[in-house]
Each structure stands twice: as structure tokens, then as C-alpha cells.
Design a protein around this motif. Sequence first.
Motif, PDB file in Angstrom:
ATOM      1  N   TYR A 140       1.219  -0.897   0.387  1.00 19.63           N
ATOM      2  CA  TYR A 140       0.175  -0.122  -0.124  1.00 19.63           C
ATOM      3  C   TYR A 140       0.892   1.354   0.065  1.00 19.63           C
ATOM      4  N   ARG A 141       2.092   1.122   0.996  1.00 19.81           N
ATOM      5  CA  ARG A 141       2.747   2.802   0.967  1.00 19.81           C
ATOM      6  C   ARG A 141       4.467   2.061  -0.352  1.00 19.81           C
ATOM      7  N   ASP A 142       4.940   1.388  -1.297  1.00 17.98           N
ATOM      8  CA  ASP A 142       5.513   1.435  -1.967  1.00 17.98           C
ATOM      9  C   ASP A 142       5.039   1.640  -3.205  1.00 17.98           C
ATOM     10  N   VAL A 143       3.709   0.543  -3.846  1.00 15.34           N
ATOM     11  CA  VAL A 143       3.057   0.362  -4.717  1.00 15.34           C
ATOM     12  C   VAL A 143       1.771   1.505  -5.323  1.00 15.34           C
ATOM     13  N   LEU A 144       1.099   0.986  -4.156  1.00 10.71           N
ATOM     14  CA  LEU A 144       0.071   2.427  -4.678  1.00 10.71           C
ATOM     15  C   LEU A 144       0.180   3.875  -4.257  1.00 10.71           C
ATOM     16  N   GLY A 145       0.867   3.794  -3.369  1.00  4.52           N
ATOM     17  CA  GLY A 145       1.593   5.328  -2.681  1.00  4.52           C
ATOM     18  C   GLY A 145       1.098   6.117  -1.654  1.00  4.52           C
ATOM     19  N   ALA A 146       0.280   5.281  -0.726  1.00  2.04           N
ATOM     20  CA  ALA A 146      -0.483   5.395   0.494  1.00  2.04           C
ATOM     21  C   ALA A 146       0.149   5.793   1.522  1.00  2.04           C
ATOM     22  N   LYS A 147       0.152   8.163   2.027  1.00  2.00           N
ATOM     23  CA  LYS A 147       1.313   8.316   2.730  1.00  2.00           C
ATOM     24  C   LYS A 147       0.562   8.179   4.306  1.00  2.00           C
ATOM     25  N   ASP A 148       0.280   7.325   4.956  1.00  3.23           N
ATOM     26  CA  ASP A 148      -0.548   7.478   5.813  1.00  3.23           C
ATOM     27  C   ASP A 148      -1.167   5.906   6.651  1.00  3.23           C
TER      28      ASP A 148
ATOM     29  N   VAL B 290     -21.635 -10.853   2.756  1.00  4.92           N
ATOM     30  CA  VAL B 290     -21.124  -9.583   2.913  1.00  4.92           C
ATOM     31  C   VAL B 290     -20.943 -10.179   4.566  1.00  4.92           C
ATOM     32  N   LEU B 291     -19.893 -10.226   4.934  1.00  2.16           N
ATOM     33  CA  LEU B 291     -19.391  -9.478   6.705  1.00  2.16           C
ATOM     34  C   LEU B 291     -19.208  -8.132   7.107  1.00  2.16           C
ATOM     35  N   ILE B 292     -20.847  -8.200   7.062  1.00  5.16           N
ATOM     36  CA  ILE B 292     -20.652  -6.416   8.339  1.00  5.16           C
ATOM     37  C   ILE B 292     -20.506  -6.400   9.530  1.00  5.16           C
ATOM     38  N   GLU B 293     -19.704  -5.185   9.761  1.00  6.21           N
ATOM     39  CA  GLU B 293     -19.366  -4.894  10.831  1.00  6.21           C
ATOM     40  C   GLU B 293     -20.235  -3.563  11.063  1.00  6.21           C
ATOM     41  N   LEU B 294     -20.696  -3.237  12.166  1.00  7.38           N
ATOM     42  CA  LEU B 294     -20.875  -2.721  12.851  1.00  7.38           C
ATOM     43  C   LEU B 294     -20.134  -1.712  13.761  1.00  7.38           C
ATOM     44  N   MET B 295     -19.658  -0.621  13.830  1.00 10.42           N
ATOM     45  CA  MET B 295     -18.995   0.078  14.772  1.00 10.42           C
ATOM     46  C   MET B 295     -19.911   1.376  15.857  1.00 10.42           C
ATOM     47  N   GLU B 296     -19.201   1.561  16.738  1.00  9.48           N
ATOM     48  CA  GLU B 296     -19.498   3.265  16.806  1.00  9.48           C
ATOM     49  C   GLU B 296     -18.896   3.724  16.534  1.00  9.48           C
ATOM     50  N   SER B 297     -19.388   4.846  16.520  1.00  9.93           N
ATOM     51  CA  SER B 297     -18.493   5.968  15.329  1.00  9.93           C
ATOM     52  C   SER B 297     -17.603   7.240  16.740  1.00  9.93           C
ATOM     53  N   HIS B 298     -16.547   7.235  16.345  1.00 12.48           N
ATOM     54  CA  HIS B 298     -15.851   7.639  16.894  1.00 12.48           C
ATOM     55  C   HIS B 298     -14.965   9.636  16.655  1.00 12.48           C
ATOM     56  N   LYS B 299     -14.868   9.664  17.335  1.00  6.12           N
ATOM     57  CA  LYS B 299     -14.144  11.050  17.098  1.00  6.12           C
ATOM     58  C   LYS B 299     -12.576  11.189  16.577  1.00  6.12           C
ATOM     59  N   THR B 300     -11.734  10.155  16.673  1.00  6.63           N
ATOM     60  CA  THR B 300     -10.617  11.224  16.631  1.00  6.63           C
ATOM     61  C   THR B 300     -10.039   9.248  16.637  1.00  6.63           C
ATOM     62  N   HIS B 301      -9.194   9.511  15.503  1.00  5.84           N
ATOM     63  CA  HIS B 301      -8.288   7.628  15.262  1.00  5.84           C
ATOM     64  C   HIS B 301      -7.695   7.067  16.908  1.00  5.84           C
ATOM     65  N   GLN B 302      -7.470   6.113  16.961  1.00  2.00           N
ATOM     66  CA  GLN B 302      -6.496   5.646  18.763  1.00  2.00           C
ATOM     67  C   GLN B 302      -5.609   4.967  17.751  1.00  2.00           C
ATOM     68  N   ASP B 303      -4.859   5.010  16.914  1.00  2.00           N
ATOM     69  CA  ASP B 303      -3.941   4.786  15.974  1.00  2.00           C
ATOM     70  C   ASP B 303      -2.949   5.966  15.974  1.00  2.00           C
ATOM     71  N   SER B 304      -1.576   6.378  16.745  1.00  2.00           N
ATOM     72  CA  SER B 304      -1.329   7.186  16.249  1.00  2.00           C
ATOM     73  C   SER B 304       0.514   7.097  15.682  1.00  2.00           C
ATOM     74  N   ASP B 305       0.719   5.566  15.363  1.00  2.00           N
ATOM     75  CA  ASP B 305       1.798   5.215  15.695  1.00  2.00           C
ATOM     76  C   ASP B 305       1.833   4.780  14.163  1.00  2.00           C
ATOM     77  N   LYS B 306       2.607   5.426  13.404  1.00  2.00           N
ATOM     78  CA  LYS B 306       2.604   5.304  11.800  1.00  2.00           C
ATOM     79  C   LYS B 306       3.705   5.013  11.097  1.00  2.00           C
ATOM     80  N   ALA B 307       3.371   3.670  10.573  1.00  2.00           N
ATOM     81  CA  ALA B 307       4.223   3.038   9.548  1.00  2.00           C
ATOM     82  C   ALA B 307       4.202   3.774   8.057  1.00  2.00           C
ATOM     83  N   CYS B 308       3.546   4.514   7.360  1.00  2.00           N
ATOM     84  CA  CYS B 308       3.650   5.449   6.701  1.00  2.00           C
ATOM     85  C   CYS B 308       3.141   6.851   6.431  1.00  2.00           C
TER      86      CYS B 308
END
Lengths: 144, 144
Positions: free
Chosen positions: B22-30, B126-144
Motif C-alpha cells: 500500500y505504501r510503496d506500490v499504491l503510494g499511500a502516505k498514512d 458480505v461480512l458486515i461490521e457495525l461500529m460505534e462512530s468515534h471522533k479521533t483515530h486511536q492509532d497514532s504510530d505511523k508506518a508510512c
Amino acid sequence: MIGSLNHVGIAVPDINQALAFYRDVLGAKDCTEPKVLAPQGVKYAFVNLPSGQVELIEPYGETSPIIRFLEKNPKGGQHHICFEVEDINAAKALMETRGMRVLGEPRIGAHGTLVVFLHPGDAGGVLIELMESHKTHQDSDKAC
Amino acid sequence: MIGSLNHVGIAVPDINQALAFYRDVLGAKDCTEPKVLAPQGVKYAFVNLPSGQVELIEPYGETSPIIRFLEKNPKGGQHHICFEVEDINAAKALMETRGMRVLGEPRIGAHGTLVVFLHPGDAGGVLIELMESHKTHQDSDKAC
């Protein structure tokens, strides 16, 4: 390179039944009427969410690429994911430079902009659609 | 009832290899660093896009539900889609009222909010997940 997640493509055996499920069971409030995209062998409809879309696709015609998918997954299932790109020709060239197999030349997709697909064998088993981003939805006939 | 398309869950045999794609081929930045969610038997990482997310999930532990998926799809593939809901308990009750099989009780998902899954046999394969919405991302350690 890739921008937003534009939509998830879900193959369905019966698009009206699928629309009824998203509308009446899941409670989606904004769906488009099914339309035919003959060159790609699909009948399609969008479930528009506050952010993101589900694209429902039913086989259209005897050579539809969805027929084989539904033979393996008779109830339907997740078929592809679509990321936005700014320039489809630049994206195609970049993907090829990076060793990806791009399936055919850019062609008009369900949103009325150019799209290409990447070979799932090069993309972790996922059929990835790249589409030129667009400013407005092309599909205004509402089904819910 | 359903709100935004929060993410697409993609099962992968090797999460670091998938992140590199995702980072090196598709060019995702986050992208986020892989973390373990032991109760759900997964190692996960997010590819954050301008709008929408891809959740990469690798099996964790011998009883991971992803193991069987990867036996059928050795390269990986689309595993689930996740829609946001305002109240997970109200959503679960409504889904049951409408005849859906809800898989288990609400539990903490990768975003740190409560989630449930709907049986794919009731949801067009289709396996459907329902999640309570959230205001901020919990995951802040970046890999790209």
C-alpha cells in the motif's frame, strides 16, 4: 498516489433485492435506481452514505465477468474496492512501472469517469479499481 | 441506521508485506504500525486515506478466524466492510428485530469503540461490521 476510498463493489444475484436489504434492513436513506453499464457487463446501483459508497453490481449479459464470481459465491460478496486517483493515465503508467498488471485500457466507469482495474494476483488477492475523481455524482435517480 | 463506510477489512498473510504494497506500490502516505487485538485473533494496521480506510488484518493465534479465510484465499482478500452506527446496542437490537443474526455481543474493535458483526448469510454474502462512530483515530504510530 491513491486518494480516497470511493466505494466497495459488491456482487449480487438480484440488485433490487440487494437494494431492499440496504434500504429496509440496514436503513440506508440514499440509493440510486439500477442502471446498465453494458460494456462492463453489469447492472449497478449506488448506496450513498454520509462518507463512502457501496456499489451493487448484478451481471448483465451472458459474458458478464460477474457471472463466474457468483458461481463461486451464490449469495454474492465483496467484489472490488475503488480508490480515487487524479489522473488515470498517469496512475496506469505508474502502476505498470511498479510491476502491476493493469487490466486493459482506461474506460468509462459507473461514475462517468475513466477507470482501470489492477490484477488481484498482484494486489494481495483484491481486485482494485482506480477511478479518476469526480466532483458530482452522475446518478440522480433515487431508489431510496 | 447505517452511517458512513468506515473501512474495508482485508485479510493478508503478512501484514508488513501488505503495508509495503500500500505504501510503496499504491503510494499511500498514512499507515499505522501493526498492533495486536488478541480477543479477536488479529494483528491489524490501518491505511488512512483522505476519506475512508483500509484495515489490514493478519491472523493472530491458532484460533484466529482469519486462518480459515486465508486457507481459501492464500493471497488474501476482502474480508469485511464496516459501517458506522451511533449506538451499537440500539443497532444490534434493531438488526435482530429485522431478522439478522448478530454474531455475539458488542466488543471493543480496532478503533477502541464497540463493534458487532452480522452473519454474511443474512447480508448478501458480505461480512458486515457495525461500529460505534468515534471522533479521533486511536492509532497514532505511523508506518508510512
